[in-house]
Design a protein around this motif. Structure first.
Motif, PDB file in Angstrom:
ATOM      1  N   GLY A  50       0.986  -1.210  -0.043  1.00  0.00           N
ATOM      2  CA  GLY A  50      -0.111   0.002   0.002  1.00  0.00           C
ATOM      3  C   GLY A  50       0.813   1.394   0.130  1.00  0.00           C
ATOM      4  N   LYS A  51       2.161   1.180   0.615  1.00  0.00           N
ATOM      5  CA  LYS A  51       2.768   2.446   0.643  1.00  0.00           C
ATOM      6  C   LYS A  51       2.881   3.103  -0.805  1.00  0.00           C
ATOM      7  CE  LYS A  51       7.207  -0.174   0.297  1.00  0.00           C
ATOM      8  NZ  LYS A  51       6.562  -1.335   0.006  1.00  0.00           N
ATOM      9  N   ASP A  52       2.872   2.581  -1.805  1.00  0.00           N
ATOM     10  CA  ASP A  52       3.029   3.113  -3.352  1.00  0.00           C
ATOM     11  C   ASP A  52       1.624   3.820  -3.594  1.00  0.00           C
ATOM     12  OD1 ASP A  52       5.463   1.622  -3.200  1.00  0.00           O
ATOM     13  OD2 ASP A  52       4.564   0.092  -4.364  1.00  0.00           O
ATOM     14  N   HIS A  53       0.692   3.664  -2.674  1.00  0.00           N
ATOM     15  CA  HIS A  53      -0.460   4.297  -3.155  1.00  0.00           C
ATOM     16  C   HIS A  53      -1.022   5.165  -2.177  1.00  0.00           C
ATOM     17  CE1 HIS A  53      -1.001   1.330  -6.411  1.00  0.00           C
ATOM     18  NE2 HIS A  53      -0.482   0.443  -5.144  1.00  0.00           N
ATOM     19  N   ASP A  54      -0.814   6.642  -2.146  1.00  0.00           N
ATOM     20  CA  ASP A  54      -1.295   7.487  -1.576  1.00  0.00           C
ATOM     21  C   ASP A  54      -2.744   7.688  -0.656  1.00  0.00           C
ATOM     22  OD1 ASP A  54       1.148   8.303  -2.230  1.00  0.00           O
ATOM     23  OD2 ASP A  54       0.524   9.918  -3.304  1.00  0.00           O
ATOM     24  N   ALA A  83      -4.460   4.970  -0.256  1.00  0.00           N
ATOM     25  CA  ALA A  83      -4.608   4.104   0.470  1.00  0.00           C
ATOM     26  C   ALA A  83      -4.469   4.175   2.019  1.00  0.00           C
ATOM     27  CB  ALA A  83      -4.001   2.972   0.092  1.00  0.00           C
ATOM     28  N   LEU A  84      -3.510   4.897   2.413  1.00  0.00           N
ATOM     29  CA  LEU A  84      -3.249   5.251   3.654  1.00  0.00           C
ATOM     30  C   LEU A  84      -4.116   6.314   4.154  1.00  0.00           C
ATOM     31  CD1 LEU A  84      -1.107   5.300   5.893  1.00  0.00           C
ATOM     32  CD2 LEU A  84      -0.143   7.270   5.298  1.00  0.00           C
ATOM     33  N   GLU A  85      -4.732   7.190   3.507  1.00  0.00           N
ATOM     34  CA  GLU A  85      -5.825   8.122   3.614  1.00  0.00           C
ATOM     35  C   GLU A  85      -7.177   7.191   4.191  1.00  0.00           C
ATOM     36  OE1 GLU A  85      -7.029  11.553   1.269  1.00  0.00           O
ATOM     37  OE2 GLU A  85      -5.025  11.855   1.299  1.00  0.00           O
ATOM     38  N   SER A  86      -7.284   6.496   3.314  1.00  0.00           N
ATOM     39  CA  SER A  86      -8.584   5.706   3.361  1.00  0.00           C
ATOM     40  C   SER A  86      -8.534   4.707   4.423  1.00  0.00           C
ATOM     41  CB  SER A  86      -8.970   5.033   2.019  1.00  0.00           C
ATOM     42  OG  SER A  86      -8.266   3.925   1.747  1.00  0.00           O
ATOM     43  N   PHE A  87      -7.391   4.241   4.977  1.00  0.00           N
ATOM     44  CA  PHE A  87      -7.219   3.491   6.040  1.00  0.00           C
ATOM     45  C   PHE A  87      -8.077   4.026   7.515  1.00  0.00           C
ATOM     46  CE2 PHE A  87      -5.000   1.096   9.528  1.00  0.00           C
ATOM     47  CZ  PHE A  87      -5.292  -0.285   9.255  1.00  0.00           C
ATOM     48  N   LYS A  88      -8.957   3.401   8.084  1.00  0.00           N
ATOM     49  CA  LYS A  88      -9.565   4.064   9.086  1.00  0.00           C
ATOM     50  C   LYS A  88     -10.319   5.125   8.845  1.00  0.00           C
ATOM     51  CE  LYS A  88      -7.237   5.114  12.802  1.00  0.00           C
ATOM     52  NZ  LYS A  88      -7.844   4.821  14.137  1.00  0.00           N
ATOM     53  N   ASN A  89     -10.839   5.528   7.400  1.00  0.00           N
ATOM     54  CA  ASN A  89     -11.361   6.538   7.212  1.00  0.00           C
ATOM     55  C   ASN A  89     -12.803   6.302   6.838  1.00  0.00           C
ATOM     56  OD1 ASN A  89     -11.496   9.431   6.244  1.00  0.00           O
ATOM     57  ND2 ASN A  89     -11.452   8.851   4.132  1.00  0.00           N
ATOM     58  N   THR A  90     -13.419   5.314   6.820  1.00  0.00           N
ATOM     59  CA  THR A  90     -14.857   4.969   6.784  1.00  0.00           C
ATOM     60  C   THR A  90     -15.245   4.137   7.936  1.00  0.00           C
ATOM     61  OG1 THR A  90     -14.408   3.484   5.242  1.00  0.00           O
ATOM     62  CG2 THR A  90     -15.199   5.432   4.329  1.00  0.00           C
ATOM     63  N   GLN A 122      -2.617  -8.301   6.104  1.00  0.00           N
ATOM     64  CA  GLN A 122      -3.011  -8.908   4.867  1.00  0.00           C
ATOM     65  C   GLN A 122      -4.350  -8.434   4.477  1.00  0.00           C
ATOM     66  OE1 GLN A 122      -1.658 -11.824   3.170  1.00  0.00           O
ATOM     67  NE2 GLN A 122       0.100 -12.106   4.374  1.00  0.00           N
ATOM     68  N   GLY A 123      -4.486  -8.558   3.167  1.00  0.00           N
ATOM     69  CA  GLY A 123      -5.613  -7.925   2.561  1.00  0.00           C
ATOM     70  C   GLY A 123      -5.323  -7.486   1.333  1.00  0.00           C
ATOM     71  N   CYS A 124      -6.231  -6.650   0.844  1.00  0.00           N
ATOM     72  CA  CYS A 124      -6.170  -6.023  -0.458  1.00  0.00           C
ATOM     73  C   CYS A 124      -6.597  -4.745  -0.626  1.00  0.00           C
ATOM     74  CB  CYS A 124      -6.851  -7.036  -1.640  1.00  0.00           C
ATOM     75  SG  CYS A 124      -8.440  -7.567  -1.147  1.00  0.00           S
ATOM     76  N   ILE A 125      -5.993  -4.023  -1.650  1.00  0.00           N
ATOM     77  CA  ILE A 125      -6.481  -2.545  -1.971  1.00  0.00           C
ATOM     78  C   ILE A 125      -6.977  -2.458  -3.326  1.00  0.00           C
ATOM     79  CG2 ILE A 125      -5.360  -0.338  -2.477  1.00  0.00           C
ATOM     80  CD1 ILE A 125      -3.099  -1.087  -0.411  1.00  0.00           C
ATOM     81  N   ILE A 126      -8.110  -2.177  -3.594  1.00  0.00           N
ATOM     82  CA  ILE A 126      -8.649  -2.300  -4.882  1.00  0.00           C
ATOM     83  C   ILE A 126      -9.054  -0.869  -5.454  1.00  0.00           C
ATOM     84  CG2 ILE A 126     -10.953  -3.049  -6.133  1.00  0.00           C
ATOM     85  CD1 ILE A 126     -11.060  -5.218  -3.846  1.00  0.00           C
ATOM     86  N   ASP A 127      -8.663  -0.411  -6.332  1.00  0.00           N
ATOM     87  CA  ASP A 127      -8.910   0.975  -6.973  1.00  0.00           C
ATOM     88  C   ASP A 127      -9.658   0.744  -8.290  1.00  0.00           C
ATOM     89  OD1 ASP A 127      -8.649   3.496  -7.102  1.00  0.00           O
ATOM     90  OD2 ASP A 127      -6.566   3.597  -7.547  1.00  0.00           O
ATOM     91  N   VAL A 128     -10.627   1.432  -8.560  1.00  0.00           N
ATOM     92  CA  VAL A 128     -11.264   1.293  -9.851  1.00  0.00           C
ATOM     93  C   VAL A 128     -11.434   3.107 -10.300  1.00  0.00           C
ATOM     94  CG1 VAL A 128     -13.483   1.013 -11.405  1.00  0.00           C
ATOM     95  CG2 VAL A 128     -12.861  -0.481  -9.172  1.00  0.00           C
ATOM     96  N   ALA A 129     -10.635   3.189 -11.423  1.00  0.00           N
ATOM     97  CA  ALA A 129     -10.588   4.656 -12.062  1.00  0.00           C
ATOM     98  C   ALA A 129     -11.940   5.316 -12.312  1.00  0.00           C
ATOM     99  CB  ALA A 129      -9.833   4.533 -13.395  1.00  0.00           C
ATOM    100  N   ASN A 130     -12.106   6.467 -12.637  1.00  0.00           N
ATOM    101  CA  ASN A 130     -13.211   7.403 -12.919  1.00  0.00           C
ATOM    102  C   ASN A 130     -13.697   6.626 -14.148  1.00  0.00           C
ATOM    103  OD1 ASN A 130     -12.895   8.908 -10.616  1.00  0.00           O
ATOM    104  ND2 ASN A 130     -11.807  10.565 -11.897  1.00  0.00           N
ATOM    105  N   ASP A 131     -15.189   6.717 -14.327  1.00  0.00           N
ATOM    106  CA  ASP A 131     -15.716   6.395 -15.617  1.00  0.00           C
ATOM    107  C   ASP A 131     -15.369   4.923 -15.979  1.00  0.00           C
ATOM    108  OD1 ASP A 131     -16.986   9.123 -16.133  1.00  0.00           O
ATOM    109  OD2 ASP A 131     -15.071   9.735 -16.102  1.00  0.00           O
ATOM    110  N   THR A 132     -15.494   4.021 -15.082  1.00  0.00           N
ATOM    111  CA  THR A 132     -15.012   2.663 -15.575  1.00  0.00           C
ATOM    112  C   THR A 132     -16.206   1.766 -15.001  1.00  0.00           C
ATOM    113  OG1 THR A 132     -12.884   3.222 -15.212  1.00  0.00           O
ATOM    114  CG2 THR A 132     -13.204   0.883 -15.309  1.00  0.00           C
TER     115      THR A 132
END
Lengths: 416, 256
Positions: free
Chosen positions: A105-109, A111-118, A135-145
């Motif tokens: 996750g460190k490569d995805h800014d 992600a750190l922000e969203s951890f504990k965010n919701t 362990q776990g995963c980070i899923i990112d869906v771009a805009n308009d996809t």
């Protein structure tokens, strides 16, 4: 302090990774929080001392449900005892979809922000998960996809395991996706599994949490959603109950005119317990939310539902509905249901109801008038009561897979 | 076939049916007409055994068997069928599952073997087509989201599948446009085989243009106040119920 918690804290202090700043916050909160007991409102009916007392013994051979869902062409992310199983997981993803392991996750800014965010900090085991989930995963869906293929996060748990997983997902503006959290395993294990979803403006998430851990499993977790403007959430939770199953769902309407639907089925037998706490936060005007929670409880099982709707000041023109219906199949079965409404705006429509239902006599008469015996009609109507929510599922492969499983479980409940 | 003698029935301690007598022979079609509150629906509920409909006096037999002693489902498997005025919606129970369970029960009572799923599917599809309902209606929840007319046709489809000895049709024409009325009437007529009997409850003469009754009875104040042939329906249509001797309009019926 509980010894399990003391061990947990000690263990957490050894973890050093990109999430450490966040983990430290939760650790501080944990140290200041009492181990939940019967006097802790959020844990009133759900004794967690089982975690302390857990003795690792062989379980009865309850049929383990196959994890494969026929006709479901999904992007699979497989975890066994909380460890990612790369061989069993999908390797390629459609354009616009990025999936990474939590450790990366460190490569995805974001992600750190969203951890504990919701996920709100009030969830005790959420804090534990904050400190221990590596362990776990980070899923990112771009805009308009539009991601057509459902994304399935399959977690299975084996005897004696303890695991903590976290899913972080960001769904871009005007995008759509379907996520299935599937948790299975019947032997004594402990897992906390939390997922946080950020659904951007006008995005649409179809979500399933199939909390099918049963028997001896101890499973505590939650799915937490934040909805942007005009975002849409269609969430379905199916729970089987085990010696301790607890799910927290938080749906935060952070943007105007968002819509959320939460349909929940639980089917409990034996001495199983399933505890659902849901909270819908309407923070902005013009939102709509609907919750249908249905449960059938047999034998000595215990169903708990605490449903909260919170309409914030100035969140006008909200339409919020919460409906909890329960069927008791035995004299020793227990249902503890508590709807909570907190409304600070004056122009809203809010409805809630909780019933411990008997069979609908009009429907019963109709079936009997065709020659169907009362006992058979009772089975049809009871199953129909939950099947109605299965019928509403958008994903037909899941609905078709679930129906016979639920029917079998229901039939087993009948026999006793 | 059906023999009702001196029947008294009440709902919530209020007597609705008063000393009613009616005899229907095999193959006959009887129509019962009457104003709102006359007790028409109460009669059909009392005969089929709906909870809350108390029989205080009298008898009702079907082929000599005492209906009043039987459970609701036993009356059905003895050959009594009611097409409901307001069929109930049962979401979550598919029409197909419901129809199969109903037909299974009827066949078991007649010592016939159960249909296999594929056999039943064929039979159900044919009945569905006969009442002009799309086959998708077999998959939907029982009556769930059906229009008034579709519900009525679903009732007739059930009658076709269940093959009763006596069918009571409680306002099967209400709320139907002329095309749907024809479908319903054709469905009913297709089941007239000289042995099966029908009790057709209706407000209007219109349905009887399509289903020719052998006898017409006027029910008022919980009893039959006049009986005659098909011409009686025409007279009623021409003159209205006020043409009959006065009756108590306060009686409650058509309770749903």
């Amino acid at each position: 302090m509980s010894s399990w918690l003391a061990d947990t804290i000690t263990q957490a202090q050894t973890i050093d990774d990109w999430l450490s700043p966040k983990r430290a916050q939760s650790l501080a909160l944990l140290e200041a929080t009492n181990w939940p007991n019967r006097k802790t409102e959020a844990w009133r009916y759900t004794p967690v001392n089982k975690i302390e007392r857990a003795t690792f013994k062989q379980t009865s051979t309850l049929q383990d449900i196959a994890t494969h869902i026929p006709n479901l062409d999904a992007i699979d992310l497989v975890f066994v005892d909380g460890i990612f199983d790369a061989a069993a997981s999908s390797k390629t993803f459609p354009a616009g979809l990025t999936i990474n392991q939590l450790a990366d996750g460190k490569d995805h800014d974001w992600a750190l922000e969203s951890f504990k965010n919701t996920k709100p900090d009030r969830h005790f085991f959420g804090l534990i998960n904050d400190t221990l989930a590596t362990q776990g995963c980070i899923i990112d869906v771009a805009n308009d996809t539009a991601i057509e293929q459902p994304i399935r996060i399959l977690q299975s748990f084996q005897q004696g395991s303890q695991s903590h997983t976290r899913i972080l997902m960001r769904l871009g503006k005007r995008s759509s996706a379907c996520v299935i959290e599937q948790l299975q395993g019947d032997s004594l294990s402990l897992n906390t599994s939390f997922a946080e979803y950020q659904i951007a403006d006008q995005a649409k998430l179809e979500h399933y949490r199939l909390a099918l851990q049963c028997s001896e499993a101890i499973s505590i977790g939650g799915s937490h959603f934040s909805l942007g403007e005009k975002a849409d959430l269609d969430s379905n939770l199916v729970g089987f109950g085990s010696q301790l199953s607890r799910v927290d769902i938080d749906i935060i309407h952070a943007g105007e005119s968002a819509h959320s639907q939460l349909n929940v089925i639980y089917l409990l037998d034996g001495k199983e317990l399933f505890d659902l706490h849901s909270a819908i936060e309407h923070t902005k005007p013009h939102g709509t939310s609907e919750q249908n929670v249905r449960c059938i409880v047999a034998d000595h099982a215990n169903a708990i539902f605490n449903g909260r709707i919170h309409i914030h000041r100035n969140a006008q023109k909200i339409l919020a509905e919460m409906n909890n219906r329960n069927l008791l199949m035995s004299d020793d079965a227990q249902i503890n249901t508590k709807p909570e409404l907190e409304i600070y705006a004056d122009d809203v429509r809010c409805a809630h109801g909780a019933t411990i239902a008997e069979i609908d006599e009009k429907a019963m008469y109709y079936l009997q008038s065709r020659g169907i015996s009362r006992s058979e009609a009772q089975v049809m109507l009871s199953f129909g009561f939950i099947n109605e929510l299965v019928d509403m599922m958008n994903n037909q492969a899941i609905a078709q897979w679930l129906r016979p499983i639920l029917r079998q479980r229901f039939a087993d409940m009948e026999i006793r | 076939m059906l023999e009702i003698k001196n029947l008294q029935a009440s709902v919530a301690d209020k007597q609705i049916i008063n000393n009613l007598d009616l005899k229907i022979n095999p193959g006959e079609v009887h129509a019962i007409m009457g104003p709102n509150g006359a007790g028409k629906s109460t009669l059909s509920y009392a005969l089929t055994g709906r909870d809350g409909y108390e029989i205080s006096q009298g008898s009702a037999t079907l082929d000599g068997e005492d209906l009043l002693e039987m459970e609701v489902e036993e009356r059905a498997t003895a050959g009594l069928f009611l097409a409901f005025q307001y069929p109930v919606e049962i979401p979550g129970v598919s029409n197909m599952e419901f129809l199969k369970a109903s037909v299974d029960a009827q066949r078991a009572a007649r010592s016939l073997e159960k249909y296999s799923s594929s056999e039943f599917l064929k039979v159900a599809k044919a009945a569905c087509k006969q009442v002009n309902l799309p086959l998708s209606f077999l998959k939907r929840g029982v009556n769930e989201g059906f229009s008034g007319g579709e519900k009525k046709r679903n009732e007739i489809m059930q009658m076709i599948l269940l093959q009763p000895k006596l069918a009571i049709l409680d306002e099967s024409d209400s709320g139907l446009d002329i095309d749907a009325l024809k479908v319903v009437a054709d469905g009913i007529n297709s089941q007239r085989d000289g042995k099966r009997s029908f009790l057709v409850i209706t407000h209007y003469q219109r349905l009887l243009d399509y289903i020719k009754p052998d006898f017409v009875h006027v029910l008022a104040d919980g009893k039959i106040v006049k009986s005659g042939g098909p011409e009686l329906a025409l007279e009623l249509e021409a003159h209205g119920y006020s043409w009959l001797e006065s009756y108590d309009r306060n009686a409650e019926d058509e309770s749903e």
